[in-house]
Scaffold this motif. Structure first.
Motif, short mmCIF file in Angstrom:
data_model
loop_
_atom_site.label_atom_id
_atom_site.label_comp_id
_atom_site.label_asym_id
_atom_site.label_seq_id
_atom_site.Cartn_x
_atom_site.Cartn_y
_atom_site.Cartn_z
N VAL A 232 0.36 1.94 -17.97
CA VAL A 232 0.22 0.63 -17.32
C VAL A 232 0.41 -0.46 -18.36
O VAL A 232 -0.27 -0.46 -19.40
CB VAL A 232 -1.15 0.49 -16.63
N VAL A 233 1.34 -1.37 -18.10
CA VAL A 233 1.60 -2.49 -18.99
C VAL A 233 1.63 -3.76 -18.17
O VAL A 233 1.70 -3.72 -16.94
CB VAL A 233 2.94 -2.32 -19.75
N THR A 234 1.60 -4.89 -18.84
CA THR A 234 1.72 -6.17 -18.15
C THR A 234 3.18 -6.55 -18.03
O THR A 234 4.06 -5.94 -18.67
CB THR A 234 0.97 -7.28 -18.91
N ALA A 235 3.44 -7.55 -17.24
CA ALA A 235 4.82 -8.01 -17.07
C ALA A 235 5.37 -8.61 -18.35
O ALA A 235 6.58 -8.83 -18.46
CB ALA A 235 4.91 -9.02 -15.93
N LEU A 236 4.50 -8.91 -19.32
CA LEU A 236 4.95 -9.41 -20.62
C LEU A 236 5.05 -8.27 -21.63
O LEU A 236 5.29 -8.51 -22.81
CB LEU A 236 3.99 -10.48 -21.13
N GLY A 237 4.82 -7.04 -21.18
CA GLY A 237 4.87 -5.90 -22.07
C GLY A 237 6.30 -5.56 -22.47
O GLY A 237 7.24 -5.67 -21.69
N ARG A 238 6.44 -5.13 -23.70
CA ARG A 238 7.74 -4.75 -24.23
C ARG A 238 7.76 -3.25 -24.51
O ARG A 238 6.75 -2.56 -24.34
CB ARG A 238 8.06 -5.56 -25.49
N VAL A 239 8.90 -2.76 -24.94
CA VAL A 239 9.07 -1.33 -25.17
C VAL A 239 8.02 -0.82 -26.15
O VAL A 239 7.42 0.24 -25.97
CB VAL A 239 10.49 -1.03 -25.67
N GLU A 240 7.77 -1.58 -27.20
CA GLU A 240 6.77 -1.17 -28.19
C GLU A 240 5.41 -0.98 -27.55
O GLU A 240 4.68 -0.03 -27.88
CB GLU A 240 6.68 -2.23 -29.29
N GLU B 137 13.50 20.64 -39.19
CA GLU B 137 12.73 19.40 -39.22
C GLU B 137 13.42 18.33 -38.37
O GLU B 137 14.61 18.10 -38.50
CB GLU B 137 12.61 18.89 -40.65
N ARG B 138 12.65 17.69 -37.52
CA ARG B 138 13.17 16.60 -36.71
C ARG B 138 12.24 15.41 -36.87
O ARG B 138 11.04 15.56 -37.12
CB ARG B 138 13.27 17.00 -35.24
N ARG B 139 12.82 14.23 -36.74
CA ARG B 139 12.05 12.99 -36.88
C ARG B 139 12.20 12.15 -35.62
O ARG B 139 13.16 12.31 -34.86
CB ARG B 139 12.54 12.20 -38.09
N VAL B 140 11.26 11.26 -35.43
CA VAL B 140 11.30 10.38 -34.27
C VAL B 140 12.45 9.39 -34.42
O VAL B 140 12.59 8.73 -35.46
CB VAL B 140 9.96 9.63 -34.11
N ALA B 141 13.28 9.29 -33.40
CA ALA B 141 14.46 8.42 -33.43
C ALA B 141 14.10 7.06 -32.84
O ALA B 141 14.48 6.73 -31.71
CB ALA B 141 15.62 9.06 -32.68
N LEU B 142 13.39 6.25 -33.59
CA LEU B 142 12.95 4.95 -33.09
C LEU B 142 14.09 3.93 -33.01
O LEU B 142 13.89 2.84 -32.49
CB LEU B 142 11.83 4.39 -33.97
N ARG B 143 15.26 4.28 -33.50
CA ARG B 143 16.41 3.39 -33.34
C ARG B 143 17.19 3.71 -32.07
O ARG B 143 18.19 3.02 -31.77
CB ARG B 143 17.35 3.51 -34.54
N ASN B 144 16.76 4.71 -31.33
CA ASN B 144 17.50 5.14 -30.13
C ASN B 144 16.57 5.36 -28.94
O ASN B 144 16.78 6.28 -28.15
CB ASN B 144 18.28 6.42 -30.43
N VAL B 145 15.54 4.56 -28.81
CA VAL B 145 14.64 4.68 -27.66
C VAL B 145 15.42 4.30 -26.40
O VAL B 145 15.98 3.20 -26.31
CB VAL B 145 13.41 3.77 -27.84
N VAL C 248 10.88 5.20 -20.15
CA VAL C 248 11.09 5.07 -21.60
C VAL C 248 11.08 6.47 -22.21
O VAL C 248 10.10 7.21 -22.05
CB VAL C 248 10.00 4.19 -22.24
N PHE C 249 12.15 6.82 -22.91
CA PHE C 249 12.25 8.14 -23.53
C PHE C 249 12.40 7.97 -25.04
O PHE C 249 13.28 7.25 -25.51
CB PHE C 249 13.45 8.91 -22.98
N VAL C 250 11.51 8.64 -25.79
CA VAL C 250 11.52 8.59 -27.25
C VAL C 250 12.13 9.89 -27.77
O VAL C 250 11.48 10.94 -27.73
CB VAL C 250 10.11 8.39 -27.83
N PRO C 251 13.37 9.86 -28.26
CA PRO C 251 14.02 11.10 -28.70
C PRO C 251 13.68 11.44 -30.15
O PRO C 251 12.98 10.69 -30.84
CB PRO C 251 15.51 10.77 -28.55
N THR C 252 14.19 12.57 -30.60
CA THR C 252 14.09 12.96 -32.00
C THR C 252 15.49 13.21 -32.54
O THR C 252 16.46 13.28 -31.77
CB THR C 252 13.24 14.23 -32.18
N PHE C 253 15.60 13.35 -33.85
CA PHE C 253 16.91 13.62 -34.44
C PHE C 253 16.75 14.51 -35.66
O PHE C 253 15.69 14.54 -36.29
CB PHE C 253 17.63 12.32 -34.81
#
Length: 593
Positions: free
Chosen positions: A160-168, A195-203, A238-243
């Motif tokens: 649950v987010v507010t209408a001012l909520g952003r992806v972060e 080893e995989r890392r969170v792809a925060l540049r490709n959310v 919202v999908f947070v991938p890995t790479f």
């Protein structure tokens, strides 16, 4: 009173009341069939809250950007303009099917439209309804809605987010309102061998209409540009991938704040990744960026100016190297007795010590030149940047060949545990440059500076500090030619428990024992005492140390006694052997005759 007269009187009274109330007279418009029941007006608005917590806003809502949806609370204001006649306000909420109902003005389609468009339509309708009164419509409380977060997050599912909520904000809800940067532990599940890392540049953000976008959160963190952290819409996914950094990453090195390997984006350019890694600004004249790519066993390199980096595309496994306009540019600092202490720009390997002092306005008349020294910060090679946003220390990095082998040398040296510990402590705590700094300041051979150097020029107080076992410890005026014993005498004389005199050099900190040592300006004189303590704990340690010393002396005496006994036994055995051989010789000779 007759009935007709009573009716006339009531009509006149009603007319007088209507005339006495300008607001009521002005708002009187013949009702139409489209009118709805006017709700009860109130003069106050409830505070903007979400649940039990006050809604924290980052500033006024942008009407051109904000999209209205079910649950948004609007306030409608009618009248006002004077102290005696305050505005009458009421609230109305956008319905579940996306309609905004404004009493006496009508019903408007609101969901999915910008706040500016909805307000303009509602204001126009209110102005037509209340022709002689000021009216307004405003957003009072932004709505809350659900989004759906999945991927490399600890608590996937509805958030649950507010209408001012952003992806972060949506991702942060899955980490108990932490930071998306805390997701490193969820990048490589136990079942994965790579080893995989969170792809925060490709959310990936998918809206309800099926449109999809990729969000570069790392660029938002690096630049603060909200375009890379957009607002969410109702029901977005919202999908947070890995790479895999070895196959899907792009590495960055050189003059950047955050070197490391980052996830590649389909629209990636060298300029975008340079911004994420904290490289120099694109307007920096002379800065360059070099892209190295390996294809089918062939290595290809392209180098462009940083201002042209936005036209240089990237591919997975590319390597970037950023070089600032002046690779030798750096800073050195000076503290103490100079006219303007501070940090000054230098050219590595070119700027000298005297040039730094000149830039700082020169030495003051109170400078203790013989006590000046130069610190040079050095540390081992930087570790691989597993976290792309792990900012390194602000200290310059100076890498020496010896740094990388410091631990190995300690293990291979044959030193004991205590010796290795002392070795490491001394290695990391000796930043002073072994050079004749006072000589350079007096006009001798100058010293070339490196980035991060720090010149310390103490103040000449014209005194010598005398402390320890003296009757009047403190600062004694300096007089050239005096010895440690002279200064002890001027400090009241030797105390009853005084033992060894030590003179401490002002620049090197070297201790020189003896009462006849000549003292220089800025030096200190310390008089030791027999091993004792001011506390039971330290007394116990001192006794342990004394016992260890006595045991070592006893062991040395025993070893010396054993050596003497062994030598005596060896001599005795040798004499006996020689005597036996001589006797045997004469016996054989006599028998032969």
């Amino acid at each position: 009173m007759p009935l007709p007269v009573r009716g006339i009187a009531l009509s006149v009274l009603a007319a007088l009341c209507l005339c006495a109330s300008p607001d009521a007279a002005a708002q009187y418009v013949p009702p139409s069939s489209a009118s709805v029941r006017v709700p009860t007006f109130s003069t106050g608005i409830r505070p903007a809250t979400v649940g039990d917590d006050a809604l924290a806003l980052g500033g006024p809502v942008d009407p051109a950007e904000y999209l209205v949806g079910p649950g948004d609370v609007f306030v409608v204001s009618v009248g006002g303009g004077s102290v005696s006649s305050p505005p009458r306000q009421t609230e109305t909420t956008v319905t579940a099917d996306g309609l905004l109902i404004v009493a006496e003005a009508g019903t408007f389609r609101a969901a999915g439209r910008t706040l500016a468009a909805v307000r303009a339509e509602a204001r126009a309708a209110l102005a037509r309804r209340y022709t002689n009164l000021p009216t307004d419509v405003a957003l009072a409380v932004p709505r809350r809605f659900s989004v759906y977060v999945s991927g490399a997050v600890p608590q996937p599912g509805r958030q649950v987010v507010t209408a001012l909520g952003r992806v972060e904000d949506a991702i942060a809800e899955t980490t108990d309102r932490g930071s998306p940067l805390d997701l490193a532990d969820y990048a490589t599940p136990a079942r994965f061998e790579v080893e995989r890392r969170v792809a925060l540049r490709n959310v990936r953000v998918t809206d309800r209409d099926g449109s999809e976008s990729r969000v570069d959160l790392l660029r938002y963190y690096a630049t603060g540009d909200l375009a890379f952290n957009p607002l969410l819409t109702d029901g977005a996914a919202v999908f947070v991938p890995t790479f895999d950094p070895t196959r899907e990453g792009v590495s960055v090195d050189g003059d950047v704040d955050r070197p490391g390997t980052y996830d590649w984006r389909p629209d990636d350019t060298a300029a975008a990744l340079a911004a994420v890694a904290g490289g120099p600004g694109l307007d920096l004249s002379g800065a360059t960026i070099r892209r190295t790519r390996t294809t089918a066993g062939r290595v290809e390199s392209v180098e462009v100016s940083l201002s042209e980096a936005s036209t240089l595309p990237l591919a997975p496994r590319d390597q970037l190297f950023l070089r600032a306009a002046s690779p030798t540019a750096g800073q050195a600092s000076v503290v103490g007795e100079v006219a303007y202490p501070g940090t000054y720009p230098i050219e590595s390997g070119q700027t000298t010590l005297r040039q730094l002092v000149e830039a700082a306005g020169g030495l003051t008349t109170d400078a203790l030149i013989r006590g000046a020294y130069l610190e040079r910060t050095a540390r081992s090679e930087p570790q691989a940047a597993l976290d792309p946003l792990a900012y390194p220390s602000d200290q310059p990095i100076t890498i020496a060949t010896f740094d990388s082998t410091v631990t190995t040398l300690g293990r291979l040296s044959g030193l004991g545990l205590v010796g290795r510990r002392y070795y490491v402590q001394e290695y990391v705590s000796t930043p002073r440059l072994s050079a004749d700094v006072p000589g350079a300041l007096r006009g001798g051979a100058d010293l070339v500076l490196q980035p991060g150097d720090r010149l310390v020029v103490p103040r000449d107080l014209g005194t010598v500090r005398v402390f320890g076992q003296v009757f009047e410890p403190g600062y004694v005026p300096f007089t050239a030619g005096l010895t440690a014993a002279d200064y002890v005498e001027r400090a009241g004389g030797l105390g009853p428990a005084g033992t060894t005199f030590f003179t401490v050099d002002a620049r090197t900190g070297r201790f020189t024992a003896g009462p006849e040592v000549q003292v220089q300006a800025g030096d200190a004189v310390f008089v030791d005492r027999p091993p004792t303590s001011d506390s039971p704990q330290f007394e116990s340690l001192a006794l342990q140390q004394e016992n260890i010393r006595l045991q070592e002396e006893r062991s040395e005496r025993d070893a010396e006694r054993d050596r003497r006994q062994f030598l005596l036994q060896t001599i005795t055995t040798t004499i006996s052997t020689v005597g036996f051989l001589i006797s045997t010789y004469f016996l054989i000779r006599d028998n032969a005759n």
